[in-house]
Design an enzyme around this catalytic site. Structure first.
Site, PDB file in Angstrom:
ATOM      1  N   LYS A 123       6.678 -13.988   4.363  1.00  0.00           N
ATOM      2  CA  LYS A 123       5.888 -13.034   3.572  1.00  0.00           C
ATOM      3  C   LYS A 123       6.836 -12.261   2.670  1.00  0.00           C
ATOM      4  O   LYS A 123       7.842 -11.721   3.117  1.00  0.00           O
ATOM      5  CB  LYS A 123       5.150 -12.060   4.498  1.00  0.00           C
ATOM      6  CG  LYS A 123       4.344 -11.015   3.726  1.00  0.00           C
ATOM      7  CD  LYS A 123       3.482 -10.181   4.650  1.00  0.00           C
ATOM      8  CE  LYS A 123       4.151  -8.939   5.181  1.00  0.00           C
ATOM      9  NZ  LYS A 123       4.347  -7.856   4.213  1.00  0.00           N
ATOM     10  N   LYS A 158      -1.194  -6.987  -2.566  1.00  0.00           N
ATOM     11  CA  LYS A 158      -2.385  -6.114  -2.387  1.00  0.00           C
ATOM     12  C   LYS A 158      -2.965  -5.594  -3.700  1.00  0.00           C
ATOM     13  O   LYS A 158      -3.033  -4.379  -3.936  1.00  0.00           O
ATOM     14  CB  LYS A 158      -2.053  -4.935  -1.476  1.00  0.00           C
ATOM     15  CG  LYS A 158      -1.572  -5.321  -0.090  1.00  0.00           C
ATOM     16  CD  LYS A 158      -1.428  -4.097   0.794  1.00  0.00           C
ATOM     17  CE  LYS A 158      -0.959  -4.406   2.197  1.00  0.00           C
ATOM     18  NZ  LYS A 158       0.449  -4.831   2.302  1.00  0.00           N
ATOM     19  N   LEU A 159      -3.432  -6.510  -4.545  1.00  0.00           N
ATOM     20  CA  LEU A 159      -3.972  -6.090  -5.841  1.00  0.00           C
ATOM     21  C   LEU A 159      -5.252  -5.264  -5.702  1.00  0.00           C
ATOM     22  O   LEU A 159      -6.072  -5.499  -4.807  1.00  0.00           O
ATOM     23  CB  LEU A 159      -4.268  -7.331  -6.708  1.00  0.00           C
ATOM     24  CG  LEU A 159      -3.077  -7.880  -7.504  1.00  0.00           C
ATOM     25  CD1 LEU A 159      -2.006  -8.438  -6.588  1.00  0.00           C
ATOM     26  CD2 LEU A 159      -3.532  -8.936  -8.503  1.00  0.00           C
ATOM     27  N   THR A 191      -8.629  -7.397 -14.946  1.00  0.00           N
ATOM     28  CA  THR A 191      -7.175  -7.281 -14.772  1.00  0.00           C
ATOM     29  C   THR A 191      -6.719  -8.072 -13.548  1.00  0.00           C
ATOM     30  O   THR A 191      -5.694  -8.765 -13.582  1.00  0.00           O
ATOM     31  CB  THR A 191      -6.794  -5.788 -14.616  1.00  0.00           C
ATOM     32  OG1 THR A 191      -7.246  -5.100 -15.781  1.00  0.00           O
ATOM     33  CG2 THR A 191      -5.297  -5.594 -14.462  1.00  0.00           C
ATOM     34  N   GLN A 204       5.029   1.021  14.563  1.00  0.00           N
ATOM     35  CA  GLN A 204       3.688   0.464  14.694  1.00  0.00           C
ATOM     36  C   GLN A 204       2.977   1.158  15.846  1.00  0.00           C
ATOM     37  O   GLN A 204       3.618   1.576  16.813  1.00  0.00           O
ATOM     38  CB  GLN A 204       3.746  -1.050  14.957  1.00  0.00           C
ATOM     39  CG  GLN A 204       4.296  -1.870  13.793  1.00  0.00           C
ATOM     40  CD  GLN A 204       3.256  -2.132  12.703  1.00  0.00           C
ATOM     41  OE1 GLN A 204       2.226  -1.477  12.644  1.00  0.00           O
ATOM     42  NE2 GLN A 204       3.555  -3.062  11.823  1.00  0.00           N
TER      43      GLN A 204
HETATM   44  O1  C5P Z   1       8.464  -5.137  11.112  1.00  0.00           O
HETATM   45  P1  C5P Z   1       6.992  -5.329  11.400  1.00  0.00           P
HETATM   46  O2  C5P Z   1       6.719  -6.456  12.370  1.00  0.00           O
HETATM   47  O3  C5P Z   1       6.313  -4.023  11.806  1.00  0.00           O
HETATM   48  O4  C5P Z   1       6.397  -5.797   9.991  1.00  0.00           O
HETATM   49  C1  C5P Z   1       5.029  -5.926   9.778  1.00  0.00           C
HETATM   50  C2  C5P Z   1       4.781  -6.300   8.346  1.00  0.00           C
HETATM   51  O5  C5P Z   1       3.378  -6.338   8.120  1.00  0.00           O
HETATM   52  C3  C5P Z   1       5.346  -5.338   7.327  1.00  0.00           C
HETATM   53  O6  C5P Z   1       5.701  -6.111   6.169  1.00  0.00           O
HETATM   54  C4  C5P Z   1       4.188  -4.428   7.010  1.00  0.00           C
HETATM   55  O7  C5P Z   1       4.266  -3.891   5.729  1.00  0.00           O
HETATM   56  C5  C5P Z   1       3.009  -5.396   7.114  1.00  0.00           C
HETATM   57  N1  C5P Z   1       1.719  -4.773   7.387  1.00  0.00           N
HETATM   58  C6  C5P Z   1       1.470  -3.999   8.514  1.00  0.00           C
HETATM   59  N2  C5P Z   1       0.230  -3.450   8.706  1.00  0.00           N
HETATM   60  C7  C5P Z   1      -0.752  -3.660   7.813  1.00  0.00           C
HETATM   61  C8  C5P Z   1      -0.522  -4.445   6.682  1.00  0.00           C
HETATM   62  C9  C5P Z   1       0.737  -4.987   6.503  1.00  0.00           C
HETATM   63  O8  C5P Z   1       2.359  -3.807   9.339  1.00  0.00           O
HETATM   64  N3  C5P Z   1      -1.942  -3.162   8.044  1.00  0.00           N
END
Ligand code: C5P
Length: 232
Positions: free
Chosen positions: A32, A61-62, A68, A190
């Site tokens: 990603k 994330k547009l 556009t 998280q």
């Molecule tokens: O390092 P980690 O496992 O926490 O990375 C999770 C990835 O998923 C990061 O790139 C974060 O920006 C993305 N993400 C997230 N929660 C969301 C959407 C995207 O953690 N709701």
């Protein structure tokens, strides 16, 4: 649809990303690329990683007016990414326009998934600041249903919400879920996390894993452990 582990390459430069990817000599993980790396390095980073043989989820994330977004998606489609995304809050019309823009002349296109409510948005803030008075779960389900109605392939959501999305949108509607941690690992910033094995049980199609792999002492071993637990 094959289940897979997507590594979140949250690095600030192309060099750091390549140093990381060079560690993988036997496999080509799905990666990603997010806003930080894309804004720092531009489209060339996508082309370079694609050339190395990786599948790419371009996480930009547009969210803008339909015209556009349609034109921007047409540009991203030419980069030959495998998956990209937008905010469902842009409405069904915006999501339909995005799909049109993304579809190439030969009818092929990258997978398109929608962000429902960011996992950083609490129900309290959604109600008090955004004046959305439904519950956060009802909002997530409604946004997922809107994405399905627009013809999208699925949504990004917490693994803990994947079951609810599948129940309301059907088994074939994809769930791509970040917030994954090993049972014996650090959760970091998280909040609502789950293990690769539990994400598999709940029904995630793809897990997005960043720091448990990128910050591991042995990233290749951590990736393999994730694949083993999630894909089996
Ligand atoms: O390092 P980690 O496992 O926490 O990375 C999770 C990835 O998923 C990061 O790139 C974060 O920006 C993305 N993400 C997230 N929660 C969301 C959407 C995207 O953690 N709701």
């Amino acid at each position: 649809m094959g289940k897979d582990v997507i590594i979140a390459c949250d690095f600030s430069s192309a060099q750091a990303t390549f140093d990381f990817l060079d560690k993988f000599t036997e496999e080509k993980p799905f990666v990603k690329i997010g806003m930080e790396l894309f804004y720092a390095e531009g489209p060339s980073i996508v082309k370079e990683i694609k050339k190395r043989g990786h599948k790419i989820f371009l996480d930009l994330k547009l969210h803008d007016i339909p015209n556009t977004v349609k034109k921007s998606m047409a540009v991203l489609s030419k980069l030959d990414v495998d998956m990209t995304n937008l905010h469902a809050a842009g409405t069904v019309d915006m999501m339909k326009a995005a799909l049109e823009g993304l579809t190439r002349e030969d009818g092929t296109r990258p997978l398109l998934i929608a962000v429902t409510q960011l996992t950083s948005t609490s129900e309290e803030r959604m109600q008090n600041e955004l004046l959305i008075h439904a519950s956060i779960n009802d909002t997530i389900v409604k946004y997922a249903q809107n994405a399905k109605e627009a013809g999208l392939d699925g949504v990004v959501c917490s693994p803990l919400e994947a079951g609810m999305v599948k129940e309301n949108c059907g088994k074939a509607f994809m769930t791509v879920t970040p917030g994954v941690r090993f049972a014996d690992g650090d959760i970091g910033d998280q909040v609502r996390v789950t293990t690769p094995a539990k994400a598999k049980e709940i029904g995630s199609d793809y897990i997005v894993v960043g720091r448990p792999i990128t910050a591991a002492e042995d990233p290749v071993a951590a990736y393999r452990r994730c694949v083993e637990e999630f894909v089996g």
